[in-house]
Design an enzyme around this catalytic site. Sequence first.
Site, PDB file in Angstrom:
ATOM      1  N   ASN A 166     -51.672 -22.168  35.637  1.00 39.63           N
ATOM      2  CA  ASN A 166     -51.189 -21.802  34.303  1.00 39.63           C
ATOM      3  C   ASN A 166     -51.508 -20.350  33.970  1.00 39.63           C
ATOM      4  OD1 ASN A 166     -53.920 -21.825  33.716  1.00 39.63           O
ATOM      5  ND2 ASN A 166     -53.794 -23.385  32.102  1.00 39.63           N
ATOM      6  N   LYS A 213     -51.958 -41.172  43.982  1.00 39.65           N
ATOM      7  CA  LYS A 213     -51.727 -42.618  44.118  1.00 39.65           C
ATOM      8  C   LYS A 213     -50.253 -42.912  44.396  1.00 39.65           C
ATOM      9  CE  LYS A 213     -51.782 -46.805  41.276  1.00 39.65           C
ATOM     10  NZ  LYS A 213     -51.939 -47.282  39.870  1.00 39.65           N
ATOM     11  N   TYR A 272     -67.865 -27.948  30.480  1.00 42.08           N
ATOM     12  CA  TYR A 272     -67.647 -27.793  31.922  1.00 42.08           C
ATOM     13  C   TYR A 272     -68.488 -28.803  32.709  1.00 42.08           C
ATOM     14  CZ  TYR A 272     -67.196 -25.412  36.454  1.00 42.08           C
ATOM     15  OH  TYR A 272     -66.942 -25.102  37.773  1.00 42.08           O
TER      16      TYR A 272
END
Length: 348
Positions: free
Chosen positions: A60, A131, A171
């Site tokens: 991003n 998955k 964090y």
Amino acid sequence: MKTGQQTNQQSAEDAINSLRLLRAGAAPRRILVTGGAGFLGSHLCEKLLNQGHQVLCADNFTTGRHRNVAHLRGRPHFKVIRHDVTVPLAADVDEIYNLACPASPPHYQADPVQTMKTSVLGALNLLELAKARKAKIFQASTSEIYGDPHVHPQPESYWGNVNPVGPRSCYDEGKRCAETMFFDFHQQFGVEIKVARIFNTYGPNMRPDDGRVVSNFIVQALSGDDITIYGDGSQTRSFCFVDDLIDGFLRLMASPPSFTGPVNLGNPAEFTVRELAEQVISLTGSPSRIVHLPLPIDDPRQRRPDISIAKRELGWLPKIPLSSGLEQTITYFDRLLTSEARKLAETA
């Protein structure tokens, strides 16, 4: 900028590397690297491309930089997309490396809610993708999950000493939660996971305003500014050069499915912060003075990895000494700062 001849030569080398993989009985893989334009991600993307794989770099660009991957953009097996991992991503991939999250305290503390979302929602979205695609997935966890440790050096079996409501919690706890989610997806859905706990790493492609100790000291020294040490400088850190760390990533991903980690990846050589500052001053020949500022809240007093598991399971051991790694990093920052100063002069 690469010339057309250099781009064609690199494309030919990429094709040769892919062919080598096929002849060795291993097909080139389609690999997603989130945070791929960041410090670690950009080095990983280049290494994977050089091995002959197809690489999708997603970032991003909050802390990642276009310049980190600019030299890769002409290569046919490389693609960059702007994407935030807090939003689900559909991609046809065989492997995923999740490196998406600001890693330096000034950057992850600037927007703590977004940091937590990136760690937790980002992990969830990428695990759902793994998955669905039956893809192997790597999690870039951190030594920060150990907090301000009461055990030294830190083995993977140590549960840590973390403040859940401090300025670093977004964090620290975000990464701890992400690890939990990775192991839950592995146990509940059979997703193949690899979890690395990364200790202090440095090298080219770090940001000048990164806020971490190595980049801070080098930029201050090259600029002739005072080198600022938080506290008395007796706190210790262990510094791993980026090339060694990326080698650890690749060895972990190539390990048997039964080995999930978490595994510590870092250099066990331990230095005080003051010793680091003195090395940087010596290597740069800087006239900078060392000055002291108050120690930040929850700043760890000691940080050193126990890498016994990495040595046993991955055959991994860092090879690059601090002095050699610092020289390469200083060269990078010297060129970067000179280039930025030239651009400012041209626009003045």
